[in-house]
Design a protein around this motif. Structure first.
Motif, PDB file in Angstrom:
ATOM      1  N   LEU A 485       1.056  -1.097   0.126  1.00 61.96           N
ATOM      2  CA  LEU A 485      -0.158   0.084   0.088  1.00 61.96           C
ATOM      3  C   LEU A 485       1.013   1.305  -0.101  1.00 61.96           C
ATOM      4  O   LEU A 485       1.825   1.225   1.007  1.00 61.96           O
ATOM      5  CB  LEU A 485      -0.760  -0.037   1.232  1.00 61.96           C
ATOM      6  N   VAL A 486       0.770   2.236  -0.821  1.00 62.62           N
ATOM      7  CA  VAL A 486       1.439   3.434  -0.876  1.00 62.62           C
ATOM      8  C   VAL A 486       0.301   4.306  -0.803  1.00 62.62           C
ATOM      9  O   VAL A 486      -0.895   4.318  -1.265  1.00 62.62           O
ATOM     10  CB  VAL A 486       1.974   3.884  -1.837  1.00 62.62           C
ATOM     11  N   SER A 487       0.401   5.053   0.462  1.00 61.06           N
ATOM     12  CA  SER A 487      -0.698   6.134   1.042  1.00 61.06           C
ATOM     13  C   SER A 487      -0.224   7.507   0.983  1.00 61.06           C
ATOM     14  O   SER A 487       0.994   7.726   1.349  1.00 61.06           O
ATOM     15  CB  SER A 487      -1.141   5.585   2.474  1.00 61.06           C
ATOM     16  N   GLY A 488      -1.241   8.312   0.905  1.00 56.79           N
ATOM     17  CA  GLY A 488      -0.993   9.465   0.831  1.00 56.79           C
ATOM     18  C   GLY A 488      -0.984  10.395   2.396  1.00 56.79           C
ATOM     19  O   GLY A 488      -0.762  11.530   2.377  1.00 56.79           O
ATOM     20  N   ALA A 489      -1.099   9.661   3.346  1.00 62.63           N
ATOM     21  CA  ALA A 489      -1.165   9.743   4.630  1.00 62.63           C
ATOM     22  C   ALA A 489       0.424  10.200   4.966  1.00 62.63           C
ATOM     23  O   ALA A 489       1.250   9.725   4.214  1.00 62.63           O
ATOM     24  CB  ALA A 489      -1.722   8.854   5.688  1.00 62.63           C
TER      25      ALA A 489
END
Lengths: 771, 158
Positions: A485-489
């Motif tokens: 998962l690449v998350s923008g958080a």
């Protein structure tokens, strides 16, 4: 078939082993050979004209690669760091990346030096000669609004940068019907988040891709990238932003600071990687401050205790400039002030007043701690004047569950305040029961006779949980079965690796160890928003969930083809696909990923790859809520406050990880306790900070805090697929108000009136002995 | 006095000989000269404890110590707690009890706790709070750190 349940489980944190071993990668831990170090020359004056800056001696110092003023870095005019959102009639008062003609607070950066080491850069900074023409400073909002006050910005006459009113219902009619009107003015002090890791930024040139790589110790890397690109005249794609480990944010790292532009600009002129790490004194002086707000309040009451109407004027001491989120706190304060109470007739005026101090911006709660303090103090006063118990008064006025979802009619700069779900009276009832409130009150008269100063304080609160817009997620499964998962958080201690692993693992029915999480790397995910405003569970979690189920759709379609079965007959369990009725014949994720790879076996109309990028977009903000009930004892001689008991009953929707939720509540309460009893930035009237170190700015230690008793119930939020709400800010919102109320209650019978914080021993002594 | 000095320091069992500027702080020597970035500098005036290391068996503030003062000394940093795949029992306890959030103050706390527990058994909550009062944490509110120390006391065979 085994089911891997991870949501709602107190899974231990995946991020811990690395951090415990000292293998964190905070920005100062990222060590690139050839890095040069920056130091800033900062104003010693609260308000002054810059007559001249002489860098010649500094430039000649050993190890110095460059020394720059604003004019050196931006000869054709410097970019302005101003507010990103506007209130009606708001006047611009942006800050320049380096002061050019005027300095407006002690610590404002005037020049930057780059040298082989920080020590050499500081040696050179000491050799910079700045000639100042001191001006009168103003450090208090009423003095700043007076006709005789010095004007900080020509664009802001009278130093009032923003002023507007919001209202619901008909407050004048409500006041005409009042049996009783109670009023008072409450002031919260200037304090702030003080994360253990100060600010910092590392910028390096990536010659391979002709990019500028930036590692910011920040909370919104993509926003920082976008603004940096815009201000430096670059394409967004020319900046590669990478989120490092961040040692606490609390909103303090949610800004575009002058240093955030200066260092990248310097990196365009000096080929080496450039690093700047803020030292603690710089942090106290120049990192955003918060909370300083004055509330003039007036409440219209029926004699049975019902609130008929409420009027408020909220004046925010905004410091010398309004940068990115400058007007936000007071906007959120006036919209959050009614809290969980039924107050349909309400009018609030908000003012942002400028003073010669560090600019203020969002800090955990961002307006709600200020508002809750004023409201809950006022409610105690109102209850007292009506002869009603403060708990009974609150219960009488809470919004009841039949009114949910409850539209307050108030819209702030960050949210429409519609409370989506919850049972406020239940939270109050349970908190009072667990505390033993009735027994406490019953025994209080006798305790007071015996000279004991024990009090109980209540705060019921709502919390915006979390700030909307969008969040992004990219989920991909590789041929070895790892789900990335690449998350923008952009986490800063919350445990989002673990929380989002739980969300993804739950969707795929795999163990959290099979999930890898990467944050805010613009080389892996083109855009995102970040971690602030308690948003990552609601926004990042739903983005990760949405991306996961899109990948699962593809996986099922591949499985259907491999099984030669209709897709409606494909079931998912234990990390693999099987045909309904035949669970022992399962195709695991890694084989499905291999089949989906170009050249493999996949439906003709399906794009290759078990991957999906999903942007979760919404404007519906969930609201968490709760009640804190605090018991304190004040020593009659030393006036020290001991917190005897601290009870929390809260509801933050569907809980993903109970252990981490509890950690957020306790951490927030610690900051609220600090605000109620200990913390304050103290300035003299020339704008000098008198306590710019941790020796003199008192942070809570292990000795100041009790064990907190926390009880949650879960009302899933109807406004997002996972039913989650954030939780991070509730403790800071209610902690300050509840502890202040408890101290007030402990000394009320001595005639003391609490209107301000912090309630230090000397303040308490003064309150007791003046009456 | 000389501005550059030769020192020999043993850090986590390895001997290092270096030439340092007299004004180099021990925390900067450990982090920058030796690349051991687990030890953190949060306040550089000795208040917060994030920079705590063991020097000759005692917990010290490495931001208030010059590298030249460590000449001939034995230093242990957070990196010494666990050198293999297994975490030290104190580290395991912190993980079990959610005793860290951002992790920035954690190395200083681990060094402090290891020293405290090596000298105390079965400490009370009040004794633990007092022992930790020189370490600031802004994330956890200390509650789970105290629980972690109690768990470490139970599981660490020493």
């Amino acid at each position: 078939m085994a089911s891997t349940k991870t949501l709602g489980v107190s899974v231990l944190r995946k991020e811990d082993p690395r951090l415990l071993r000292g293998q964190g990668q905070f920005v100062d831990d990222i060590q690139i050979p050839g890095t040069k170090h920056a130091a800033f020359v900062r104003s010693p004056y609260g308000h002054a004209r810059i007559v001249g800056i002489d860098l010649s001696a500094a430039r000649a110092m050993p190890g110095v690669l460059g020394a720059f003023t604003c004019a050196d870095l931006w000869p054709d005019g410097a970019p302005e760091l101003g507010a990103l959102k506007q209130t009606p009639g708001q006047k611009p008062c942006p800050q320049l990346p380096l002061a050019r003609d005027r300095v407006r607070f002690v610590g404002e950066a005037v020049a930057v030096i780059v040298a082989d080491s920080r020590a050499l850069a500081e040696d050179a900074a000491e050799m910079v000669e700045v000639t100042y023409d001191a001006l009168d400073a103003v450090t208090e909002v009423h003095a700043a609004m007076a006709a005789s006050a010095p004007t900080l910005h020509d664009t802001v006459p009278g130093n009032v940068a923003a002023r507007w009113t919001q209202s619901t219902g008909d407050v004048e009619a409500a006041f005409r019907k009042a049996d009783r009107i109670v009023s008072d003015t409450y002031r919260m002090q200037r304090y702030s988040g003080i994360p253990m890791e100060t600010r910092g930024i590392l910028v390096a040139r990536n010659a391979l891709n002709d990019e500028m790589t930036i590692w910011p110790s920040g909370q919104w890397p993509y926003v920082q990238r976008d603004l940096t690109a815009a201000h430096l005249g670059l394409n967004e794609g020319q900046i590669h932003v990478i989120h490092p480990d961040v040692g606490g944010g609390f909103g303090i790292k949610l800004d575009l600071y002058p240093e955030d532009l200066v260092i990248p600009r310097v990196a365009q002129l000096i080929e080496n990687p450039i690093k700047w790490i803020e030292d603690r004194q710089e942090h106290m002086l120049t990192a955003i401050h918060s909370r300083q707000m004055e509330f003039k309040t007036e409440i219209a009451l029926a004699k049975d205790g019902r609130i008929l109407g409420l009027k408020v004027q909220a004046i925010s001491d905004n410091g010398a400039y309004m940068r990115a989120l400058g007007p936000g706190n007071v906007s959120l304060a006036i919209c959050g002030l009614p809290g969980p109470y039924y107050i349909p007739h309400y009018r609030a005026e908000a003012l942002c007043v400028l003073t010669n101090k560090s600019p203020t911006s969002a800090y955990r709660g961002a307006g709600s701690p200020e508002a809750a303090f004023a409201r809950e103090r006022l409610f105690d006063k109102a209850a007292h004047e009506l002869g009603i118990d403060p708990a009974t008064f609150r219960m009488k006025n809470l919004i009841t569950p039949d009114k949910m979802p409850y539209q307050t009619g108030l819209v702030s700069l960050e949210a429409t305040n519609t409370y989506d779900s919850g049972d406020f009276p239940r939270a109050l009832r349970e908190a009072l029961d667990r505390f033993g409130y009735d027994a406490f009150r019953a025994g209080q008269a006798a305790e007071r006779k015996s000279g004991k100063l024990r009090g109980v304080g209540i705060c019921a609160y709502t919390q915006m949980a979390g700030v909307t817009g969008f969040e992004s997620a990219a989920v991909s499964v590789d041929k070895t079965g790892l789900v990335t998962l690449v998350s923008g958080a952009a986490p800063n201690g919350q445990g989002h690796v673990t929380m989002l692993s739980q969300v993804v693992a739950d969707a795929f029915q795999i163990s959290i160890e099979q999930v890898k999480v990467v944050f805010s790397d613009s080389g892996r995910l083109p855009t995102g928003l970040g971690t602030f405003g308690s948003r990552t569970a609601a926004m990042g979690g739903n983005a990760a969930h949405g991306a996961s189920i899109r990948v699962l759709d593809k996986a099922r379609r591949v499985a259907a083809l491999l099984f030669q079965a209709p897709v409606e007959d494909i079931r998912w369990g234990d990390g693999g696909a099987y045909v309904d009725g035949a669970p022992d014949n399962r195709i695991p994720l890694k084989d499905l990923a291999t089949a989906a790879h170009p050249g493999g076996t996949r439906p003709a109309d399906m794009d290759p790859g078990l991957d999906a990028r999903f942007y979760y977009e919404t404007d519906q903000t969930p609201f968490a809520y709760g009640v804190h009930v605090v018991g304190v004892e004040v020593d009659p001689e030393t006036c020290a406050v001991k917190i005897d008991r601290y009870v929390v009953v809260a509801d933050c929707g569907t809980i993903i990880n109970p252990l981490m939720v509890e950690g957020q509540v306790v951490g927030g309460i610690a900051q609220g306790v600090g605000g109620a009893l200990l913390e304050e930035f103290v300035y003299d009237d020339t704008g000098q900070m008198l306590n710019a170190s941790l020796l003199d700015y008192k942070l809570p230690t292990s000795l100041e805090l009790p064990m907190i008793e926390i009880h949650h119930f879960e009302t899933p939020s109807p406004v997002n697929p996972l039913g989650v709400k954030g939780t991070a800010e509730g403790g800071a919102i209610a902690g300050h108000a509840a502890v202040a109320n408890a101290v007030a209650d402990a000394i009320a019978h001595l005639g003391a009136e609490v209107r301000t914080t912090p309630l230090t021993p000397s303040v308490i002594h003064g309150l007791i002995h003046v009456s | 006095m000389k501005s550059e000095c030769d020192i020999t320091v043993t850090v986590n069992g390895t001997r290092h000989s270096r030439t340092v500027s007299a004004r180099t702080l021990l925390v900067d020597f450990i982090r920058n000269d030796l690349g051991l970035t687990g030890t953190h500098d949060s306040c550089d005036h000795g208040v917060c404890g994030s920079c705590t290391v063991q020097m000759n068996g005692e917990a010290v503030r490495s931001c208030l110590t010059f590298a030249v003062q460590a000449d001939g000394a034995e230093i242990e940093t957070v990196e010494a707690l666990s050198t293999g795949p297994d975490l030290h029992p104190v580290q395991k306890a912190f993980m079990q009890e959610h005793g860290l959030q951002c992790g920035f103050c954690t190395p200083g706390i681990l060094v402090t706790v290891r020293e405290f527990l090596s000298r105390h058994r079965n400490p009370s909550e009040d004794e633990i709070r007092l022992a930790l009062s020189g370490n600031l944490c802004r994330c956890t509110g200390y509650q789970n750190i105290i629980k972690a120390v109690m768990t470490a006391d139970r599981i660490w065979e020493r």
